[in-house]
Design a protein around this motif. Sequence first.
Motif, mmCIF file in Angstrom:
data_model
loop_
_atom_site.group_PDB
_atom_site.id
_atom_site.type_symbol
_atom_site.label_atom_id
_atom_site.label_comp_id
_atom_site.label_asym_id
_atom_site.label_seq_id
_atom_site.Cartn_x
_atom_site.Cartn_y
_atom_site.Cartn_z
ATOM 1 N N GLY A 46 28.930 7.930 26.748
ATOM 2 C CA GLY A 46 27.781 7.683 25.894
ATOM 3 C C GLY A 46 26.509 7.377 26.648
ATOM 4 N N VAL A 47 26.461 7.774 27.923
ATOM 5 C CA VAL A 47 25.260 7.574 28.731
ATOM 6 C C VAL A 47 24.777 8.939 29.204
ATOM 7 C CG1 VAL A 47 25.947 5.274 29.467
ATOM 8 C CG2 VAL A 47 26.589 7.238 30.863
ATOM 9 N N GLY A 48 23.553 9.005 29.637
ATOM 10 C CA GLY A 48 23.003 10.267 30.093
ATOM 11 C C GLY A 48 23.152 10.447 31.585
ATOM 12 N N ILE A 49 22.660 11.582 32.050
ATOM 13 C CA ILE A 49 22.737 11.899 33.470
ATOM 14 C C ILE A 49 21.925 10.912 34.296
ATOM 15 C CG2 ILE A 49 20.780 13.492 33.499
ATOM 16 C CD1 ILE A 49 22.438 15.310 35.311
ATOM 17 N N SER A 50 20.969 10.241 33.644
ATOM 18 C CA SER A 50 20.166 9.245 34.349
ATOM 19 C C SER A 50 21.002 8.053 34.806
ATOM 20 C CB SER A 50 19.028 8.754 33.449
ATOM 21 O OG SER A 50 19.544 8.141 32.274
ATOM 22 N N ALA A 51 22.233 7.926 34.298
ATOM 23 C CA ALA A 51 23.126 6.854 34.746
ATOM 24 C C ALA A 51 23.545 7.046 36.197
ATOM 25 C CB ALA A 51 24.360 6.784 33.854
ATOM 26 N N GLY A 52 23.348 8.265 36.715
ATOM 27 C CA GLY A 52 23.586 8.499 38.136
ATOM 28 C C GLY A 52 24.864 9.248 38.424
ATOM 29 N N LEU A 53 24.735 10.506 38.882
ATOM 30 C CA LEU A 53 25.908 11.300 39.228
ATOM 31 C C LEU A 53 26.690 10.685 40.376
ATOM 32 C CD1 LEU A 53 24.392 14.907 39.064
ATOM 33 C CD2 LEU A 53 25.766 13.761 37.327
ATOM 34 N N GLU A 54 26.004 9.929 41.234
ATOM 35 C CA GLU A 54 26.667 9.322 42.383
ATOM 36 C C GLU A 54 27.577 8.162 41.988
ATOM 37 O OE1 GLU A 54 23.051 6.856 41.641
ATOM 38 O OE2 GLU A 54 23.559 9.001 41.593
ATOM 39 N N ASN A 55 27.469 7.719 40.736
ATOM 40 C CA ASN A 55 28.290 6.593 40.263
ATOM 41 C C ASN A 55 29.671 7.024 39.780
ATOM 42 O OD1 ASN A 55 26.534 4.363 40.722
ATOM 43 N ND2 ASN A 55 25.256 5.098 39.033
ATOM 44 N N LEU A 56 29.965 8.312 39.895
ATOM 45 C CA LEU A 56 31.299 8.831 39.613
ATOM 46 C C LEU A 56 31.801 9.532 40.860
ATOM 47 C CD1 LEU A 56 29.196 9.821 37.093
ATOM 48 C CD2 LEU A 56 31.381 10.075 35.963
ATOM 49 N N ASN A 57 33.003 9.246 41.260
ATOM 50 C CA ASN A 57 33.587 9.854 42.451
ATOM 51 C C ASN A 57 34.879 10.561 42.055
ATOM 52 O OD1 ASN A 57 34.390 10.599 45.010
ATOM 53 N ND2 ASN A 57 34.959 8.525 45.660
ATOM 54 N N PHE A 58 34.807 11.891 41.942
ATOM 55 C CA PHE A 58 35.950 12.683 41.504
ATOM 56 C C PHE A 58 36.753 13.191 42.699
ATOM 57 C CE2 PHE A 58 33.763 12.920 37.458
ATOM 58 C CZ PHE A 58 34.811 12.974 36.546
ATOM 59 N N THR A 59 38.050 13.235 42.507
ATOM 60 C CA THR A 59 38.961 13.873 43.450
ATOM 61 C C THR A 59 39.637 15.024 42.733
ATOM 62 O OG1 THR A 59 39.378 11.773 44.595
ATOM 63 C CG2 THR A 59 40.953 13.564 44.945
ATOM 64 N N LEU A 60 39.438 16.237 43.232
ATOM 65 C CA LEU A 60 39.998 17.422 42.607
ATOM 66 C C LEU A 60 41.356 17.739 43.205
ATOM 67 C CD1 LEU A 60 36.886 19.767 42.347
ATOM 68 C CD2 LEU A 60 37.597 17.904 40.852
ATOM 69 N N GLY A 61 42.219 18.271 42.392
ATOM 70 C CA GLY A 61 43.561 18.637 42.817
ATOM 71 C C GLY A 61 44.366 19.035 41.607
ATOM 72 N N GLU A 62 45.689 19.051 41.761
ATOM 73 C CA GLU A 62 46.532 19.390 40.619
ATOM 74 C C GLU A 62 46.279 18.433 39.459
ATOM 75 O OE1 GLU A 62 51.282 19.917 39.564
ATOM 76 O OE2 GLU A 62 50.598 19.977 41.648
ATOM 77 N N LYS A 63 46.033 17.162 39.778
ATOM 78 C CA LYS A 63 45.603 16.184 38.795
ATOM 79 C C LYS A 63 44.244 15.656 39.211
ATOM 80 C CE LYS A 63 46.789 11.810 36.530
ATOM 81 N NZ LYS A 63 46.388 12.301 35.209
ATOM 82 N N ILE A 64 43.287 15.699 38.305
ATOM 83 C CA ILE A 64 41.932 15.247 38.582
ATOM 84 C C ILE A 64 41.855 13.739 38.353
ATOM 85 C CG2 ILE A 64 39.513 15.460 37.917
ATOM 86 C CD1 ILE A 64 40.262 18.298 36.871
ATOM 87 N N SER A 65 41.268 13.033 39.304
ATOM 88 C CA SER A 65 41.103 11.590 39.160
ATOM 89 C C SER A 65 39.650 11.216 39.434
ATOM 90 C CB SER A 65 42.037 10.830 40.101
ATOM 91 O OG SER A 65 41.744 11.140 41.454
ATOM 92 N N VAL A 66 39.274 10.013 38.977
ATOM 93 C CA VAL A 66 37.902 9.563 39.152
ATOM 94 C C VAL A 66 37.883 8.060 39.347
ATOM 95 C CG1 VAL A 66 37.499 9.195 36.674
ATOM 96 C CG2 VAL A 66 35.566 9.711 38.189
#
Length: 245
Positions: A175-195
Amino acid sequence: MHALPKLQTALQPLLSRQVHLWLLDIRQFSNSLAEEALEIMSSDECERAQKFIRGKDEYIASRWLLRKVLGEYLQQTPESLVFNRHEKGKPYLANHALQFNLSHSGHWALLALANEMELGVDIEQIKDSRDLLGIAESYYHLDEFAQLKQQPADEQTPYFYQLWTLKEALLKALGVGISAGLENLNFTLGEKISVSLSPALQQHAVTDKWQFHQWQLPDTNYCALAAASTELPTTHWFDPLGALT
């Protein structure tokens, strides 16, 4: 990353732990449907449509998709639907357990629905001319940027957009916009995606259990779904032009 499944043309009940996704190819959106859209849109929506210099047709088609689909699920006339907005602008329907999120990019519009499950969805149209590494260095988490640089050159573009769509989808679910900061989410891609979320974003989260789906659409578009759930929800895809016209 999954390929787009065959779209269904018959409405089905929306069960728990399911997400229904309605994909509209705006190139197939006829003038008669645009006229219908203007008839079911609110006066505020019609006024906003007239202000568009570019993207007017896409906006009108997206409002038709939203109102027609929600009207079917709620058994209400599309024009009777009244949308409220949370503090950060995320729309919702008062007094309904039905959750929804809408995204459009290029000639695609995508609507996701679930019962009592916060969710967000995002579509991105690939633009090869962008300085993707420069954007990622400026806006992505440091770990994500490091992973992106390690990808082979021909895989960096899809990797960049996989991260981007996941970030946008989760920010919308929160419920927040992109202004919340893309750097505030750290995704790890793989067979299962985690954040992992920064403390600043954790205060907006209804849960720390998030599930993710990703698909590649035709024309090398990418889309992602973020859902607040302890289990990966099943997804069902529908064609609104086949089911609602």
